[in-house]
Design an enzyme around this catalytic site. Structure first.
Site, PDB file in Angstrom:
ATOM      1  N   CYS A  72       0.832  -1.214   0.000  1.00 32.29           N
ATOM      2  CA  CYS A  72       0.000   0.000   0.000  1.00 32.29           C
ATOM      3  C   CYS A  72       0.862   1.258   0.000  1.00 32.29           C
ATOM      4  O   CYS A  72       0.525   2.238  -0.660  1.00 32.29           O
ATOM      5  CB  CYS A  72      -0.951  -0.016   1.194  1.00 32.29           C
ATOM      6  SG  CYS A  72      -2.138  -1.384   1.102  1.00 32.29           S
ATOM      7  N   THR A  73       1.971   1.205   0.705  1.00 30.09           N
ATOM      8  CA  THR A  73       2.881   2.357   0.717  1.00 30.09           C
ATOM      9  C   THR A  73       3.472   2.560  -0.678  1.00 30.09           C
ATOM     10  O   THR A  73       3.479   3.688  -1.197  1.00 30.09           O
ATOM     11  CB  THR A  73       3.991   2.165   1.763  1.00 30.09           C
ATOM     12  OG1 THR A  73       3.385   2.063   3.055  1.00 30.09           O
ATOM     13  CG2 THR A  73       4.970   3.330   1.751  1.00 30.09           C
TER      14      THR A  73
END
Length: 181
Positions: A72-73
């Protein structure tokens, strides 16, 4: 829309009213060419984002499972890095997860993101966009977000859906699709 919300939301159109996910608008598989489900979600840093705020503009919504995890980062950083290229194609970006607003705000500040992040803790938008689904990991089933990206055209219609997204190269793939249109 309250004066306070209008001032804080960088995407609000003058006189726009946030619209919650429409009651009776069924969640289910998104179909290209159909109207995008209405939404109104709080933004990290204040204000709200709603579909009407983006009227007349293309919108790329990327739904990601959990703030701060590796995938997600990377995905969020990729979209943020390409924000000006998306803008050059007439598209705005919005990242959405079920994480708390406080978590989203901390993530946004820590990573110096150039794009808005929204929190949908009650899952209304996630369900309307059919990304809140049963998942399984290590033999256990649970409800969570299936990584998905949705392109909404300037008329509020679903133009493209990328389901079960693989992070590496995805933001570039979405941008490439916009450039071909």
């Amino acid at each position: 829309m309250s004066q306070k919300t209008r001032e804080k939301s960088p995407h609000a159109s003058p006189g726009a009213t946030p619209t919650p996910v429409a009651t009776g608008q069924s969640a289910g598989k998104l179909v290209e060419g159909t109207r995008a489900p209405l939404f109104s979600v709080p933004l990290a840093g204040g204000g709200t984002a709603s579909l009407v705020d983006y009227a007349g503009r293309k919108l790329v919504i990327f739904f990601y499972p959990r703030t701060g995890t590796d995938g997600c980062t990377r995905e969020t950083l990729d979209f943020s890095r390409l924000a000006s290229a998306f803008a050059a194609e007439g598209a705005e970006l919005l990242g959405v997860s079920a994480d708390s607003l406080k978590t989203q705000e901390s993530f946004h500040r820590k990573n110096l993101l150039k794009i808005p992040l929204a929190s949908d803790e009650d899952h209304q938008m996630l369900e309307a966009y059919d990304v809140w689904q049963e998942k399984s990991m290590y033999g256990k089933t649970f409800m969570g977000i299936v990584r998905t990206t949705v392109l909404i055209d300037a008329h509020g219609r679903i133009a493209r859906v990328w389901s079960k997204v693989k992070v590496d190269g995805h933001a570039e793939e979405v941008l490439s699709h916009l450039r071909k249109r």
